[in-house]
Design a protein around this motif. Sequence first.
Motif, PDB file in Angstrom:
ATOM      1  N   SER A   1       0.847  -1.178   0.000  1.00 25.96           N
ATOM      2  CA  SER A   1       0.000   0.000   0.000  1.00 25.96           C
ATOM      3  C   SER A   1       0.887   1.235   0.000  1.00 25.96           C
ATOM      4  O   SER A   1       1.717   1.414   0.896  1.00 25.96           O
ATOM      5  CB  SER A   1      -0.905  -0.004   1.236  1.00 25.96           C
ATOM      6  N   ALA A   2       0.750   2.080  -1.015  1.00 24.59           N
ATOM      7  CA  ALA A   2       1.662   3.211  -1.192  1.00 24.59           C
ATOM      8  C   ALA A   2       0.950   4.542  -1.217  1.00 24.59           C
ATOM      9  O   ALA A   2       1.514   5.538  -1.643  1.00 24.59           O
ATOM     10  CB  ALA A   2       2.457   3.021  -2.484  1.00 24.59           C
ATOM     11  N   TRP A   3      -0.287   4.591  -0.726  1.00 26.83           N
ATOM     12  CA  TRP A   3      -0.985   5.870  -0.770  1.00 26.83           C
ATOM     13  C   TRP A   3      -0.465   6.790   0.322  1.00 26.83           C
ATOM     14  O   TRP A   3      -0.077   6.353   1.403  1.00 26.83           O
ATOM     15  CB  TRP A   3      -2.501   5.677  -0.689  1.00 26.83           C
ATOM     16  N   GLU A   4      -0.449   8.070   0.008  1.00 26.44           N
ATOM     17  CA  GLU A   4       0.045   9.058   0.968  1.00 26.44           C
ATOM     18  C   GLU A   4      -0.955   9.198   2.109  1.00 26.44           C
ATOM     19  O   GLU A   4      -2.168   9.197   1.894  1.00 26.44           O
ATOM     20  CB  GLU A   4       0.248  10.418   0.281  1.00 26.44           C
ATOM     21  N   ARG A   5      -0.401   9.335   3.330  1.00 28.01           N
ATOM     22  CA  ARG A   5      -1.261   9.429   4.506  1.00 28.01           C
ATOM     23  C   ARG A   5      -0.549  10.187   5.617  1.00 28.01           C
ATOM     24  O   ARG A   5       0.672  10.361   5.577  1.00 28.01           O
ATOM     25  CB  ARG A   5      -1.672   8.031   4.958  1.00 28.01           C
ATOM     26  N   ASP A   6      -1.330  10.604   6.597  1.00 30.85           N
ATOM     27  CA  ASP A   6      -0.774  11.320   7.752  1.00 30.85           C
ATOM     28  C   ASP A   6      -0.488  10.400   8.927  1.00 30.85           C
ATOM     29  O   ASP A   6       0.210  10.794   9.862  1.00 30.85           O
ATOM     30  CB  ASP A   6      -1.755  12.407   8.222  1.00 30.85           C
TER      31      ASP A   6
ATOM     32  N   GLY B   1       2.717   8.680  15.029  1.00 32.36           N
ATOM     33  CA  GLY B   1       1.507   9.478  14.984  1.00 32.36           C
ATOM     34  C   GLY B   1       1.385  10.230  13.676  1.00 32.36           C
ATOM     35  O   GLY B   1       1.608   9.669  12.602  1.00 32.36           O
ATOM     36  N   GLU B   2       1.026  11.512  13.762  1.00 37.33           N
ATOM     37  CA  GLU B   2       0.879  12.331  12.561  1.00 37.33           C
ATOM     38  C   GLU B   2       2.146  13.123  12.240  1.00 37.33           C
ATOM     39  O   GLU B   2       2.148  13.968  11.341  1.00 37.33           O
ATOM     40  CB  GLU B   2      -0.307  13.288  12.722  1.00 37.33           C
ATOM     41  N   SER B   3       3.210  12.868  12.993  1.00 38.27           N
ATOM     42  CA  SER B   3       4.452  13.620  12.763  1.00 38.27           C
ATOM     43  C   SER B   3       5.238  13.101  11.573  1.00 38.27           C
ATOM     44  O   SER B   3       6.211  13.720  11.145  1.00 38.27           O
ATOM     45  CB  SER B   3       5.336  13.562  14.017  1.00 38.27           C
TER      46      SER B   3
END
Length: 680
Positions: free
Chosen positions: A425-430, A446-448
């Motif tokens: 899975s290579a989709w960009e995410r936070d 986390g989101e960092s």
Amino acid sequence: MLIALSVVVALLATTAIVAVVNLPDDLSIGRLSQKSNIYATASDGSPYLLASFYDQNRVEVSSDAISQYVKDAATSGEDPGFYEHGGVNIWGSLTGAVTTLFTGDVRGGSSITQQYVKNVLVQQCEALSDDAERMICYDAATETSPWRKLKEMSLAVGLEKKSSKDDILRQYLNITGFGGSVYGIEAAANYYFNTTAAALTLPQAASLVAIVNNPVKFQLDEPDSTTNGAANGYAANKERRDYILDEMQENEKISTADHDAAISAPIEPTITEPSTGCRTAGGSAYFCDLVLQTLRNDPAFGADADARLANFRLGGYNVYTTLDPVLQSAAESTMAENVPKTFEDWDVGGVITSVGVGTGRVLAMTQNKDYSQDPADTGANFTGINYNTDLDQGGSNGFQTGSTYKVFTLAEWLTQGNSLADSVSAWERDEWGTFGDSCNGPQDYGESFAPGNDSSWDDDSSYSALESTIDSINTGFIGMAKELDLCGIRKTAEAFGVHRADGGALEQGASAVLGTNEIAPLTMAAAYAGIANNGVTCTPIVIDRITGPDGAELPAPQSNCTQSVTPEVAAAMSYAMERVMTRGSGSPSYYDTDPQVPMIGKTGTTDENRDTWMAGASTKVATIVGVMNVSGVGEDQRETYFESGQAATARHRMWPEMMGVANEKYGGDEFTEPPRDLTR
């Protein structure tokens, strides 16, 4: 005064002779301090001098390599009775000793053998590595004392019992000082007259021997001197030279005609500065510096740091390096054409390093700066730091490698039984969730941690390991890392010899997968050579062989080769990296390379395009090319243009030039086909 002095000498003579009998008479003669030379090897096999190093500029030569004029000038001017006495001119030496005792002024009278003894004692001091010990030794060897004279006399007598006159004269002419750092007749002939000791003319020989009497007063390299300069025909030296010529005629060493012609000859020095230090190696200076760093850390050069320093001071070594002058010339040329030494508002750096596949031999190394270790050279074009090497090798703290580091995640992916065809899975995410780390425990950022890609990608896409490699998809590699062990990825990189340039431990967090570790270009070149070598990585070496002062071979540092990954994994890595070159981000370099052979590669770009890299290899040569912001901050290379073109594409102008030359000279074979289960 003269009558009184004669009486004192007569009264002391018997006492002095008794004292001499009780003094040491066995002189320990070590090797002389000489130049050490560093060579490359030309295509025809001949040595090519890169640089020389010395504390004392000396080249020791045999007796038959010294003009008879020099030998006769030395004996006639310094010691007419040399071949008759037993090592000591008793009357002259005692007169000098007593005059020294009563007046405090040093007086001559020493025979050539005594002068040689004094020089040997001083040389023994020069060999000491400790500065304080060296000064104490030197003070004792040169103190203004009649007892020092007596010791020299005793040692001179002892020396003449075991050495021939001719050999003592040869050694004297090799050891004696000729002003400044020039020692020995061969170096003096080179320096003052651009000739050899064997080819010196009569007036030249007499002028050089004149210098020995008082180097500061008679040396010939200060043409502006009012007492001994070009304007007055080097008057001080000429007076002493002509005295020596008179003595040579008096002692029937030369004819009247030769004497008169030599007296009439003007003194016309041709000062020829010797090559010294890596700076004289020009564009190869940084490679030369790495050779020096290697020697200073090589046990073959001495058991410990003090011994190595002492050996280095004494010199006399010939070091034959791995540098290929053909590749090095290409590196220097393409660097000069494509990366400026300085650039407005940007501390620009450029590096090229090439390593032999399967050998570890460093074939080329250069950078875009002028080499200097002189603190006075403060311009932005100067540096003594080798950007190609580790900090403890005279280098920097290293540079972020960008996507060139991704190949180690690919290696771990394949090692763990995955295929190039397997997708992640290579989709960009936070939020990437938790990464496995068997060394430090699970890691959750986390989101960092929200890496993006260089281009727009479908957020719902999955990409295979092969596609992620060809197009250098950041999220594809983070997806692979998510299914692997971060500690395992680090260990796989270390298996290829990869380490931080500052000596610290490799960072192994998820961001490290994208190339945030600061690593020396030479380290990456060796790692890529390991991939091309069926997974066998060889440590870099810069020295092929070393000969000592006696001409004997000394052990040179050896490359250590280890199996970093299995041949099957290496073959699958090469399969993917070949396609990076023909279909992916490496294609600008691949298609401009002429001639072409099978080649693997990977590009790298750091945040905000501050550093750009092209790394790759054939089965024969691996080359790393980089353009960096040396200070770590600076311009976006995609928005910056050199005279040669866009800064970001300079790597693709230099790498093909290098590999074209390498392919022409070394060729290249097909890479091993990987097993089907690693590609499908």
